[in-house]
Enzyme design. Structure first.
Site, PDB file in Angstrom:
ATOM      1  N   GLU A   1       1.314   3.144   8.769  1.00 38.63           N
ATOM      2  CA  GLU A   1       1.925   1.698   8.014  1.00 38.63           C
ATOM      3  C   GLU A   1       3.192   1.771   8.700  1.00 38.63           C
ATOM      4  OE1 GLU A   1       1.728  -1.397   6.220  1.00 38.63           O
ATOM      5  OE2 GLU A   1       0.537  -0.232   5.241  1.00 38.63           O
TER       6      GLU A   1
ATOM      7  N   CYS B   1       9.119  -3.815   4.694  1.00 36.57           N
ATOM      8  CA  CYS B   1       8.413  -3.916   5.830  1.00 36.57           C
ATOM      9  C   CYS B   1       7.925  -5.461   5.901  1.00 36.57           C
ATOM     10  CB  CYS B   1       7.671  -2.875   6.074  1.00 36.57           C
ATOM     11  SG  CYS B   1       6.726  -2.297   4.726  1.00 36.57           S
TER      12      CYS B   1
END
Ligand SMILES: Cc1cc2nc3c(=O)[nH]c(=O)nc-3n(C[C@H](O)[C@H](O)[C@H](O)COP(=O)(O)OP(=O)(O)OC[C@H]3O[C@@H](n4cnc5c(N)ncnc54)[C@H](O)[C@@H]3O)c2cc1C
Length: 809
Positions: free
Chosen positions: A563, A597
């Protein structure tokens, strides 16, 4: 005064001036006999301050109350009443504090024109009436109370569910609100020595009840919204009651959304006005007694409107939220957080190469016994862990605030996410790890099942040191793997504490190992021969390195779940509501100091409305409070460490020479000592100008012409990242167009880009942003497992017994 409430100091100034002008105008017309006497004004406090919220209580009392006093003084001079409108439930407490402050103000002492609107749909309504009555009695002043049922009921329901509150602040049955209204009417009539009652309703039944309850029509006024309830008021006047009209004022832009709102409210099936014009509803039903209706319900709350704790039942429990606008909640919470911060921090040594080898040996030796623990038991461990996480919420929040520099609301939402991760993966594991029968010829049994792979390495970042750390670990463990977890070197304490809770939940020590340390430890970990899989969250560069290392290892090719970052863009079109855009941009870009993020990095604004939105954005940014994250009033804390700060400041240097500054929030003195980076916005020529992800509170803005929307989408896609993206538009076809063409893992419409909820918005990107599958989603666990199929010949024992039995029936 119509409008969305102030977002900026300039908005608040404008609203203040508009109210002052309106008071002067109403006063003038009233004096000249052109307006009926008394004609008053209603004031929305969220219009008079850009941060009218409990967390900013001190500022509100210092900055907003004097303005309100000025309006009251002016209204008193003109002899017109001033009423404070009722707003969101989480502003009620603050409004009552403001009311108290007003009554303590000498300059308006003795003025009887002050009024408060009270919403009967709030469960606290009767107590609020009592409070206002007591206030009036204590100050020896008459106060007007305007009782309404309350607007934006739907918003209150959604907010309470989202925030994980135990219960709703409002009733969930329409009859509940109606009964509450009548209870409040009685209280108000009983306090006639101190209260001048005004009833705002268009409901003839409610009005009829009031008529029945009162003996002194002359002292009571009914009010209606302009354009509604005229016939009702004609009848009420005949009974000797006073009537008045609440007339919204504003230009066509703000009027439109108000009208849409009215149509929605009056169009609701539960609305009296709607039912009145529905010929299919008999008069008996329309005039049904709400008290009898409520008495008849076995369950007083609406069965279809779930409280937050039950939102995901029966599959799983929801995580528990807190009302951070309630001082009875925040008082003890802040004390506990502070107490935990005083405890001496543990020393968490980095794992050595020998430690790693030992951990791996133990994890591998114990894999078989752990993977044979029935999945239901493994799931139960996770559920117990979720309960422990919530039990130790204040301690974990304290660690998050002090070690990871999270703000208080961020820390709370991270604890919730961690608990949700455990319960969600427990629920998924029970589903995914069942043995599934497969169709096939008779005389055979074909079955597929998932089993754990072996020792999994879990490598997590500092920006979600609890939720991502635990999310990875929980998924790997419940899938039947043993785990070696490496937290980020910036946040070992949180990981250390979670390790203790993992063991306390009953997960055997040899199934889970913590390997604190920096990149070297991470590298040694992934190089361990025999590793069965790696899950990683962090930068693309590190993910690439891990991928190369794994590719060069001997032995089986193992799963790598990564990720990574994003170049997250939001496309706004000219139909978007500027206030909503600004709220979501500020939240998406600057919350957690931009260190998520999912955070918004690039904002595309249409040329037609860019200046207007940017002006509002600048104002809203200047309202942000930057400082110690342990203080509730601070929105933005420091970035994680000196290295991160220096990297961001280097990017700012480049911006200074090549981009145009829109705004940089000035930092107060107290920020000198920390690793703060000012929230800032810059106009850049194109998204391609950025050299990579900028992981901090720095927003980049690009203007575009609607004619090149396709090019904008192509440019965003060309970055190669595909994590979050969004659209702000009130045009359905534009939203669907962007949704179809923007290659992102999580697409958000008319909301911010951050805050994905486990199981609700499974999270993760594509392209340079990650390998998938999405965390907190239904496809996550199978990636941690391997599939096994058994095919058994049932006829081997001598014949196909089941076929023979079936055919003989
Ligand atoms: C003079 C005046 C001033 C006003 N000022 C304010 C103000 O300051 N703040 C504010 O919020 N509103 C204010 N309003 C708006 C007011 O809240 C709505 O007009 C009012 O709710 C409509 O109620 P009703 O009695 O006319 O209609 P009804 O149809 O009898 O009631 C509708 C109300 O019932 C409630 N309701 C609907 N379904 C449910 C359910 N399932 N469970 C529980 N409750 C439900 C909702 O609150 C809805 O608004 C004001 C209205 C007037 C007339």
């Amino acid at each position: 005064m119509l409008g969305e409430g102030a977002r900026t100091a300039a908005d608040a100034d404008n609203y203040f001036k508009a109210y002052a002008d309106a008071i002067a105008a109403v006063g003038k017309f009233q004096a000249a006999g052109k307006f009926p006497r008394p004609s008053g004004i209603s004031v929305k406090l969220s219009a008079l301050h850009a941060r009218y919220e409990m967390a900013q209580r001190e500022r509100v009392m210092k900055e907003m109350v004097p303005r309100l006093v000025a309006l009251c003084e002016q209204a008193a001079r003109h002899d017109i009443p001033l009423t404070i409108d009722a707003e969101e439930a989480d502003r009620l407490q603050l409004s009552l504090e403001v009311a108290t402050a007003l009554l303590d103000t000498a300059s308006i002492d003795g003025w009887n024109g002050l009024g408060f609107a009270v919403q009967a749909y709030q469960k606290r309504a009767p107590v609020v009436i009592d409070f206002i009555t007591e206030l009036a009695r204590a100050k020896n002043r008459r106060l007007m109370v305007r009782l309404v049922k309350g607007a934006y009921w739907d918003t209150e329901i959604k907010r309470a569910q989202e925030r994980g509150w135990d219960d709703f602040p409002v009733f969930t049955r329409k009859a509940g609100t109606d009964v509450s209204y009548l209870a409040c009417v009685k209280r108000m009539l009983g306090a006639s020595e101190w209260i001048d009652p005004v009833f705002g309703t268009h409901n003839a039944m409610t009005a009829a009840h009031i008529l029945e309850l009162t003996r002194e029509p002359g002292r009571i006024e009914f009010q209606r919204l302009h354009g509604m309830g005229e016939e009702l008021h004609q009848l009420i006047r005949k009974e000797g009651f006073g009537t008045g009209v609440y007339a919204p004022v504003g230009n066509h832009e703000v009027l439109l959304s108000y009208l849409v709102r009215r149509i929605l409210e009056n169009g609701a099936n539960s609305s009296f006005v709607h039912r009145l014009y529905d010929r299919s509803i008999p008069i008996e039903e329309l005039t049904a007694d709400p008290v009898a209706e409520m008495e008849a319900y076995a369950q007083k709350s609406h069965p279809l409107i779930r409280r937050a704790p039950q939102l995901y039942e029966p599959q799983r429990k929801n995580s528990q939220g807190l009302d951070l606008a309630d001082p009875f909640v925040t008082g003890p919470l802040l004390n506990e957080i502070e107490e935990f911060a005083k405890l001496p921090a543990a020393y968490v040594p980095a794992a050595s190469a020998a430690d790693l080898k030992d951990m791996f040996g133990a994890a591998q030796r114990n894999f078989t016994s752990w993977t044979r623990v029935p999945v239901d038991i493994r799931a139960k461990y996770l559920e117990r862990l979720a309960d422990l996480i919530e039990k130790h919420r204040s301690e974990l929040m304290s660690l998050l605030i002090h070690e990871a520099k999270r703000s208080i609301p961020d820390a709370l939402s991270e604890v919730r996410e961690a608990a949700d991760n455990c319960r969600y993966y427990a629920m998924r594991a029970r589903e995914d790890f069942r043995i599934y029968d497969l169709p096939g010829p008779t005389g055979e049994r074909n079955q597929i099942r998932l089993v754990g792979r072996g020792v999994f390495a879990c490598i997590s970042p500092w920006n979600f040191p609890l939720a991502i750390f635990l999310g990875q670990v929980a998924a790997a463990l419940v899938a039947g793997n043993t785990v070696i977890a490496k937290p980020a070197p910036q946040t070992p304490l949180i990981a250390w504490r979670v390790k203790q809770l993992i063991y306390e939940a009953g997960i055997p020590g040899d199934a889970f190992h913590l390997a604190p340390g920096g990149p070297e430890v991470g590298q040694q970990l992934i190089e361990l021969p025999g590793l069965a899989g790696v899950v990683f969250t962090g930068s693309f560069a590190t993910a690439r390195k891990i991928n190369l290392t794994l590719a060069q290892k001997d032995g089986p090719i193992i799963p790598f779940i990564a990720e990574t970052g994003g170049q997250n863009a939001l496309i706004v079109d000219s139909s978007a509501l500027p206030e909503q855009v600004v709220d979501d941009v500020v939240l998406g870009s600057f919350r957690s100091a931009g260190q998520r993020c999912s955070a918004l990095r690039v904002l595309y604004l249409p040329e037609a409305t860019a200046d207007k939105i940017l002006t509002m954005l600048i104002g809203a940014m200047l309202e942000l409070r930057i400082g110690d994250p342990a203080k509730l009033e601070n929105d933005v804390g420091p970035v994680i460490d000196k290295a991160a700060q220096e990297k961001l400041l280097l990017h700012v240097e480049r911006l200074q020479s090549e981009a145009k500054q829109i705004c940089a929030v000035p930092l107060a003195r107290e920020c000198d000592s920390g690793t703060f980076v000012a929230p800032q916005a810059w106009e850049i020529p194109a998204i391609g100008w950025l050299e990579g992800e900028v992981f901090g509170p720095i927003l980049h803005v690009i203007r575009y012409h609607p004619g090149i929307l396709n090019r904008v989408i192509d440019e965003i896609n060309a970055t190669g990242f595909g994590l979050t993206g969004g659209a702000h538009s009130r045009i359905e076809s534009t939203v669907r167009h962007i949704e179809r063409d923007l290659a992102v893992g999580n697409f958000y419409v008319n909301r911010s880009l951050i805050g994905a909820v486990v199981g609700v918005q499974p999270f993760g990107g594509e392209g340079l942003s990650g390998t998938g599958p999405k965390a907190g989603g239904p496809h996550y666990l199978p990636r941690f497992a391997t599939e096994r199929v058994t095919s058994e010949n049932l006829t081997a024992a001598g014949g196909n017994a089941s076929l023979l039995i079936a055919a003989s029936k």
